[in-house]
Scaffold this active site. Sequence first.
Site, mmCIF file in Angstrom:
data_model
loop_
_atom_site.group_PDB
_atom_site.id
_atom_site.type_symbol
_atom_site.label_atom_id
_atom_site.label_comp_id
_atom_site.label_asym_id
_atom_site.label_seq_id
_atom_site.Cartn_x
_atom_site.Cartn_y
_atom_site.Cartn_z
ATOM 1 N N ARG A 80 37.539 37.061 45.024
ATOM 2 C CA ARG A 80 38.771 36.762 43.810
ATOM 3 C C ARG A 80 39.548 37.767 44.187
ATOM 4 O O ARG A 80 41.106 38.012 44.200
ATOM 5 C CB ARG A 80 38.536 37.604 42.767
ATOM 6 C CG ARG A 80 39.248 37.215 41.729
ATOM 7 C CD ARG A 80 39.011 37.074 40.313
ATOM 8 N NE ARG A 80 38.058 38.047 39.897
ATOM 9 C CZ ARG A 80 37.275 38.623 38.931
ATOM 10 N NH1 ARG A 80 37.085 37.376 37.529
ATOM 11 N NH2 ARG A 80 37.381 39.732 38.358
ATOM 12 N N LYS A 183 44.233 39.129 39.821
ATOM 13 C CA LYS A 183 43.925 39.975 39.026
ATOM 14 C C LYS A 183 44.737 41.601 38.737
ATOM 15 O O LYS A 183 44.097 41.886 40.002
ATOM 16 C CB LYS A 183 41.827 40.609 39.221
ATOM 17 C CG LYS A 183 41.437 41.115 37.740
ATOM 18 C CD LYS A 183 40.680 40.999 37.905
ATOM 19 C CE LYS A 183 39.722 42.268 36.648
ATOM 20 N NZ LYS A 183 39.667 41.145 35.486
ATOM 21 N N GLU A 219 43.657 32.836 26.785
ATOM 22 C CA GLU A 219 42.556 33.466 27.077
ATOM 23 C C GLU A 219 42.546 34.837 26.157
ATOM 24 O O GLU A 219 43.647 34.634 25.864
ATOM 25 C CB GLU A 219 41.895 33.545 28.020
ATOM 26 C CG GLU A 219 43.321 35.012 29.186
ATOM 27 C CD GLU A 219 42.346 34.703 30.454
ATOM 28 O OE1 GLU A 219 41.482 35.618 30.471
ATOM 29 O OE2 GLU A 219 43.597 34.770 31.398
HETATM 30 C C1 LIG Z 1 38.907 40.944 34.704
HETATM 31 C C2 LIG Z 1 39.445 39.422 33.941
HETATM 32 C C3 LIG Z 1 38.525 38.233 33.356
HETATM 33 C C4 LIG Z 1 37.094 38.497 32.898
HETATM 34 O O1 LIG Z 1 36.568 38.567 34.324
HETATM 35 P P1 LIG Z 1 35.042 39.167 35.010
HETATM 36 O O2 LIG Z 1 35.255 38.700 36.295
HETATM 37 O O3 LIG Z 1 34.201 37.896 34.114
HETATM 38 O O4 LIG Z 1 35.054 40.286 34.495
HETATM 39 C C5 LIG Z 1 39.646 37.582 32.261
HETATM 40 N N1 LIG Z 1 40.805 37.325 31.209
HETATM 41 C C6 LIG Z 1 41.523 38.442 32.763
HETATM 42 C C7 LIG Z 1 42.736 38.575 31.948
HETATM 43 C C8 LIG Z 1 41.448 39.413 33.782
HETATM 44 O O5 LIG Z 1 41.813 40.237 34.202
#
Ligand SMILES: *Cc1c(COP(=O)(O)O)cnc(C)c1O
Length: 339
Positions: A80, A183, A219
Site C-alpha cells: 500500500r 494513505k 468511510e
Molecule cells: C489507515 C486507514 C484506514 C484503515 O486501514 P487499515 O489498513 O485497516 O489500518 C482506513 N481509512 C483510512 C482513511 C486510513 O487512512
Amino acid sequence: MKSIDWANLSFGYLPTDYNVRITYRDGEWGELEVSDSEYIPMHMAATCLHYGQEAFEGLKAFRGQDGKVRIFRMEENARRMLSSSRGIMMAELPVERFEEAICKVVKLNERFVPPYESGASLYIRPLLIGTGAQVGVKPAHEYLFLVFVTPVGPYFKAGFKPVPVCIMRGYDRAAPLGTGTIKVGGNYAASLVAGDKARNLGYTAVLYLDPKEKKYLDECGPANFFAIRGNSYITPASQSILPSITNKSLMQLAEDMGMTVERRAIPIEELGTFEEAAECGTAAVITPISQIDDLDENKSYIYTPDGKPGAVCEKLYNKLRAIQTGDEPDVYGWVTVLD
Ligand SMILES: *Cc1c(COP(=O)(O)O)cnc(C)c1O
C-alpha cells in the site's frame, strides 16, 4: 525506564528506544540506519513541508501467550505504501526493504511490546517523506523512510464498546478522483475541522459520504465502514476510500464463517436496514457503532439499543484478535513471527 501501565495505555505517543531510517539519494535507497533521536534534520524547502509529499502506514505487533512477537500483514502495508508513493510521485521502497525495516525496529524495541494479557499492542508507524529542496511544484529528488513504534491501548477510549458517529454533508476528506485511495497526510489535514466539530458534538467520528453525489456511504475518517444485515457483511466500494487491510481481513473471515460479502456502493437509504454497523482499521480494530446521526436530515439510526456490541461484530473481533495474537492458527499466512 519507568514501568509502563500496560492495561491503561491510551492511543498516544510514548517514546521508545530506537527508530530506523532509510534515505533515498542519487536515485537509490541507502542502508538501513538505526537512530535513537526523535528528530529529523531537514531542509526548510523539503517538499513534504510545502507540497504535501508525505505518506504513512500503520500496523501492529502483538505478543502471544507463548511470549513470541507477531506482526500482522506487513506485506500488505508495504504494497500500500508503494501505491501511495506512486500516487504522489515519491521514490518507491521495495517490499523487502520495508519488511526488513519493520522487523528490525520491532526487535530493537521488543521490551515495549505489551504483554499478552494486557490487550495492548505495539503500534508501528512507517513514514515516507520528500526531503529534497524544491521551490517549484515538483517531486523531490531525495526521500526519507522512517519507522517508529509506540505501545498503544485502544484507539477509542471506550475500547470494544459501541460509539456514536455522525454524517455532515458540509465536509469532504477526499475529492472524487483525488487522493482518498492512498494513505497520505493531506487527506487527514482535510478532515481535521470536521473531526473536531464532530467530537465537540459528542461523536467519535464522521461517517463521510461519497464526495461526488453525497448519495453513498464512504468511510469513517481513519477507519473503513461495514454493516451486517442478515447473513451479509456489507462494505462500501468507492473511488474515494482507503483500502483497509483490516477490512480486507474481515471480509475473508466473514466469508469463511459462511457469510455473503457485499462490496458495493451503499446508498445512504440503507442505513435504516442494517442490524449492526462498525468502523474497522488497525487502530480501531473493530469499533461497533451505537448510532449514526444524520445531522443535516435530522435522522438517527440506532444499532445497539441495549448498548452492547452486535453478535457478528463480536465474533469477527474475537476471531481477528485470536489470529493476531497466535491463539488461533494463521491459515492465511498473515502473521510474521519474530525469532
Ligand atoms: C489507515 C486507514 C484506514 C484503515 O486501514 P487499515 O489498513 O485497516 O489500518 C482506513 N481509512 C483510512 C482513511 C486510513 O487512512
